[in-house]
Design a protein around this motif. Structure first.
Motif, PDB file in Angstrom:
ATOM      1  N   GLY A  72       0.835  -1.197   0.000  1.00 51.85           N
ATOM      2  CA  GLY A  72       0.000   0.000   0.000  1.00 51.85           C
ATOM      3  C   GLY A  72       0.862   1.236   0.000  1.00 51.85           C
ATOM      4  O   GLY A  72       2.037   1.205  -0.376  1.00 51.85           O
ATOM      5  N   ARG A  73       0.250   2.315   0.444  1.00 56.38           N
ATOM      6  CA  ARG A  73       0.967   3.589   0.518  1.00 56.38           C
ATOM      7  C   ARG A  73       0.442   4.368   1.720  1.00 56.38           C
ATOM      8  O   ARG A  73      -0.699   4.183   2.136  1.00 56.38           O
ATOM      9  CB  ARG A  73       0.840   4.378  -0.760  1.00 56.38           C
ATOM     10  N   MET A  74       1.308   5.183   2.242  1.00 62.25           N
ATOM     11  CA  MET A  74       0.921   6.081   3.325  1.00 62.25           C
ATOM     12  C   MET A  74       1.044   7.505   2.818  1.00 62.25           C
ATOM     13  O   MET A  74       1.878   7.786   1.953  1.00 62.25           O
ATOM     14  CB  MET A  74       1.795   5.851   4.558  1.00 62.25           C
ATOM     15  N   ARG A  75       0.168   8.355   3.330  1.00 60.56           N
ATOM     16  CA  ARG A  75       0.185   9.769   2.932  1.00 60.56           C
ATOM     17  C   ARG A  75       0.214  10.634   4.180  1.00 60.56           C
ATOM     18  O   ARG A  75      -0.559  10.418   5.106  1.00 60.56           O
ATOM     19  CB  ARG A  75      -1.056  10.107   2.124  1.00 60.56           C
ATOM     20  N   GLY A  76       1.097  11.616   4.128  1.00 56.35           N
ATOM     21  CA  GLY A  76       1.196  12.562   5.231  1.00 56.35           C
ATOM     22  C   GLY A  76       0.304  13.752   5.003  1.00 56.35           C
ATOM     23  O   GLY A  76      -0.251  13.936   3.915  1.00 56.35           O
ATOM     24  N   PRO A  77       0.155  14.599   6.021  1.00 56.26           N
ATOM     25  CA  PRO A  77      -0.714  15.768   5.903  1.00 56.26           C
ATOM     26  C   PRO A  77      -0.223  16.782   4.872  1.00 56.26           C
ATOM     27  O   PRO A  77      -1.001  17.599   4.394  1.00 56.26           O
ATOM     28  CB  PRO A  77      -0.720  16.364   7.309  1.00 56.26           C
ATOM     29  N   ASP A  78       1.047  16.691   4.490  1.00 61.63           N
ATOM     30  CA  ASP A  78       1.604  17.607   3.488  1.00 61.63           C
ATOM     31  C   ASP A  78       1.629  16.972   2.092  1.00 61.63           C
ATOM     32  O   ASP A  78       2.364  17.411   1.218  1.00 61.63           O
ATOM     33  CB  ASP A  78       3.008  18.034   3.890  1.00 61.63           C
ATOM     34  N   SER A  79       0.835  15.915   1.880  1.00 60.28           N
ATOM     35  CA  SER A  79       0.725  15.180   0.613  1.00 60.28           C
ATOM     36  C   SER A  79       1.943  14.312   0.303  1.00 60.28           C
ATOM     37  O   SER A  79       2.050  13.786  -0.795  1.00 60.28           O
ATOM     38  CB  SER A  79       0.450  16.128  -0.561  1.00 60.28           C
ATOM     39  N   TYR A  80       2.852  14.166   1.255  1.00 62.55           N
ATOM     40  CA  TYR A  80       3.971  13.243   1.088  1.00 62.55           C
ATOM     41  C   TYR A  80       3.397  11.838   0.976  1.00 62.55           C
ATOM     42  O   TYR A  80       2.483  11.465   1.713  1.00 62.55           O
ATOM     43  CB  TYR A  80       4.918  13.334   2.285  1.00 62.55           C
ATOM     44  N   GLU A  81       3.926  11.041   0.050  1.00 63.70           N
ATOM     45  CA  GLU A  81       3.449   9.675  -0.143  1.00 63.70           C
ATOM     46  C   GLU A  81       4.620   8.711  -0.143  1.00 63.70           C
ATOM     47  O   GLU A  81       5.649   8.981  -0.750  1.00 63.70           O
ATOM     48  CB  GLU A  81       2.708   9.580  -1.474  1.00 63.70           C
ATOM     49  N   GLN A  82       4.451   7.588   0.561  1.00 62.66           N
ATOM     50  CA  GLN A  82       5.493   6.567   0.651  1.00 62.66           C
ATOM     51  C   GLN A  82       4.865   5.194   0.458  1.00 62.66           C
ATOM     52  O   GLN A  82       4.026   4.782   1.251  1.00 62.66           O
ATOM     53  CB  GLN A  82       6.176   6.624   2.019  1.00 62.66           C
ATOM     54  N   PRO A  83       5.260   4.449  -0.598  1.00 67.98           N
ATOM     55  CA  PRO A  83       4.779   3.073  -0.744  1.00 67.98           C
ATOM     56  C   PRO A  83       5.449   2.166   0.281  1.00 67.98           C
ATOM     57  O   PRO A  83       6.554   2.441   0.747  1.00 67.98           O
ATOM     58  CB  PRO A  83       5.192   2.681  -2.162  1.00 67.98           C
ATOM     59  N   PHE A  84       4.749   1.072   0.623  1.00 70.10           N
ATOM     60  CA  PHE A  84       5.297   0.110   1.567  1.00 70.10           C
ATOM     61  C   PHE A  84       4.737  -1.273   1.268  1.00 70.10           C
ATOM     62  O   PHE A  84       3.758  -1.420   0.548  1.00 70.10           O
ATOM     63  CB  PHE A  84       4.988   0.510   3.017  1.00 70.10           C
ATOM     64  N   THR A  85       5.394  -2.282   1.851  1.00 71.41           N
ATOM     65  CA  THR A  85       4.899  -3.657   1.773  1.00 71.41           C
ATOM     66  C   THR A  85       4.756  -4.209   3.181  1.00 71.41           C
ATOM     67  O   THR A  85       5.409  -3.749   4.115  1.00 71.41           O
ATOM     68  CB  THR A  85       5.854  -4.577   0.982  1.00 71.41           C
ATOM     69  N   VAL A  86       3.893  -5.213   3.297  1.00 73.62           N
ATOM     70  CA  VAL A  86       3.758  -5.997   4.522  1.00 73.62           C
ATOM     71  C   VAL A  86       4.092  -7.427   4.120  1.00 73.62           C
ATOM     72  O   VAL A  86       3.514  -7.954   3.169  1.00 73.62           O
ATOM     73  CB  VAL A  86       2.329  -5.940   5.101  1.00 73.62           C
ATOM     74  N   SER A  87       5.032  -8.034   4.814  1.00 73.71           N
ATOM     75  CA  SER A  87       5.489  -9.379   4.462  1.00 73.71           C
ATOM     76  C   SER A  87       5.038 -10.410   5.484  1.00 73.71           C
ATOM     77  O   SER A  87       5.147 -10.186   6.693  1.00 73.71           O
ATOM     78  CB  SER A  87       7.019  -9.413   4.372  1.00 73.71           C
ATOM     79  N   ALA A  88       4.554 -11.531   4.968  1.00 73.17           N
ATOM     80  CA  ALA A  88       4.155 -12.669   5.803  1.00 73.17           C
ATOM     81  C   ALA A  88       5.411 -13.353   6.327  1.00 73.17           C
ATOM     82  O   ALA A  88       6.464 -13.271   5.715  1.00 73.17           O
ATOM     83  CB  ALA A  88       3.338 -13.648   4.958  1.00 73.17           C
ATOM     84  N   PRO A  89       5.316 -14.023   7.412  1.00 68.04           N
ATOM     85  CA  PRO A  89       4.161 -14.183   8.297  1.00 68.04           C
ATOM     86  C   PRO A  89       4.194 -13.240   9.492  1.00 68.04           C
ATOM     87  O   PRO A  89       3.289 -13.266  10.316  1.00 68.04           O
ATOM     88  CB  PRO A  89       4.297 -15.629   8.774  1.00 68.04           C
ATOM     89  N   PHE A  90       5.230 -12.398   9.607  1.00 72.90           N
ATOM     90  CA  PHE A  90       5.423 -11.618  10.833  1.00 72.90           C
ATOM     91  C   PHE A  90       4.980 -10.165  10.735  1.00 72.90           C
ATOM     92  O   PHE A  90       5.373  -9.357  11.561  1.00 72.90           O
ATOM     93  CB  PHE A  90       6.891 -11.669  11.271  1.00 72.90           C
ATOM     94  N   CYS A  91       4.193  -9.824   9.738  1.00 69.49           N
ATOM     95  CA  CYS A  91       3.704  -8.450   9.563  1.00 69.49           C
ATOM     96  C   CYS A  91       4.863  -7.457   9.430  1.00 69.49           C
ATOM     97  O   CYS A  91       4.781  -6.322   9.900  1.00 69.49           O
ATOM     98  CB  CYS A  91       2.784  -8.027  10.696  1.00 69.49           C
ATOM     99  N   ARG A  92       5.936  -7.895   8.817  1.00 73.36           N
ATOM    100  CA  ARG A  92       7.098  -7.017   8.652  1.00 73.36           C
ATOM    101  C   ARG A  92       6.768  -5.944   7.611  1.00 73.36           C
ATOM    102  O   ARG A  92       6.395  -6.267   6.482  1.00 73.36           O
ATOM    103  CB  ARG A  92       8.307  -7.815   8.206  1.00 73.36           C
TER     104      ARG A  92
END
Length: 100
Positions: A72-92
């Motif tokens: 997914g991606r996260m967005r900050g209040p200043d419109s900054y956007e950072q993609p990220f992943t979540v990896s199984a099985p430890f929610c890394r």
């Protein structure tokens, strides 16, 4: 410089809020599923004020704390956007690509 440091701290806190879903599920013995799309802020305790998380794929967390893969991606209040992943099985959680 201070703004850059503050943003990095908030990005880390957002990743930690997502990763903490596994621990929370294991502690209360309750599975969770976050659907693709925007995630409600109350579903992610510890999410910094003004930050939003949007998932590209559903995130399933089993009652034992194991997570499936997601991204997914996260967005900050200043419109900054950072993609990220979540990896199984430890929610890394991990940043991917360059933030904008």
């Amino acid at each position: 410089m201070i703004a850059s440091w503050r943003r990095a701290t908030e990005v880390d806190a957002t990743l930690q809020a997502v990763a903490a879903l596994g621990t929370a599920a294991a502690q209360d013995g309750r599975a969770r599923t976050l659907e693709a799309g925007p995630v409600a802020a109350d579903a992610l305790p510890g999410l910094p004020e003004g930050w939003q998380v949007e998932l590209d794929a559903p995130l399933a967390v089993q009652a034992n704390g194991a997570c499936g893969d997601s991204r997914g991606r996260m967005r900050g209040p200043d419109s900054y956007e950072q993609p990220f992943t979540v990896s199984a099985p430890f929610c890394r959680t991990q940043r991917t690509g360059a933030g904008q």
